[in-house]
Design a protein around this motif. Structure first.
Motif, PDB file in Angstrom:
ATOM      1  N   TRP A 192      -3.343   0.146  -2.870  1.00  0.00           N
ATOM      2  CA  TRP A 192      -2.957  -1.182  -3.484  1.00  0.00           C
ATOM      3  C   TRP A 192      -1.964  -0.739  -4.571  1.00  0.00           C
ATOM      4  CZ3 TRP A 192      -1.776  -4.472   0.082  1.00  0.00           C
ATOM      5  CH2 TRP A 192      -2.309  -5.007   0.892  1.00  0.00           C
ATOM      6  N   THR A 215       0.580  -1.217  -0.210  1.00  0.00           N
ATOM      7  CA  THR A 215      -0.403   0.412  -0.236  1.00  0.00           C
ATOM      8  C   THR A 215       0.900   1.417  -0.244  1.00  0.00           C
ATOM      9  OG1 THR A 215      -0.626   0.366   2.303  1.00  0.00           O
ATOM     10  CG2 THR A 215      -1.878  -0.932   0.954  1.00  0.00           C
ATOM     11  N   LYS A 268      -7.015  -4.829  -2.456  1.00  0.00           N
ATOM     12  CA  LYS A 268      -6.044  -5.565  -2.506  1.00  0.00           C
ATOM     13  C   LYS A 268      -6.769  -6.822  -4.174  1.00  0.00           C
ATOM     14  CE  LYS A 268      -3.016  -9.048  -0.725  1.00  0.00           C
ATOM     15  NZ  LYS A 268      -2.802  -9.033   1.641  1.00  0.00           N
TER      16      LYS A 268
END
Length: 54
Positions: A13, A7, A35
């Motif tokens: 992400w 991150t 993610k």
């Protein structure tokens, strides 16, 4: 080679692809809120091994 999934400072992400000598080869170019979306982008890059070079 390996992918680093992380991150950024904004909480998005991102991924970076590193060569065996630990040099950066490629990165996500954008941040992902989820993610799973970043992991999907990695899978797209992995699947493009047979893509033609122009």
């Amino acid at each position: 080679m390996y992918y680093n999934l992380y991150t950024d400072v904004s909480g998005y992400w991102r991924w970076t692809l590193y060569a065996a000598n630990n040099r950066k080869i490629a990165n996500s170019g954008e941040g992902y809120v989820n993610k799973a979306d970043a992991q999907s982008a990695i899978n797209l890059v992995k699947a493009s091994a047979t893509a033609p070079v122009r």
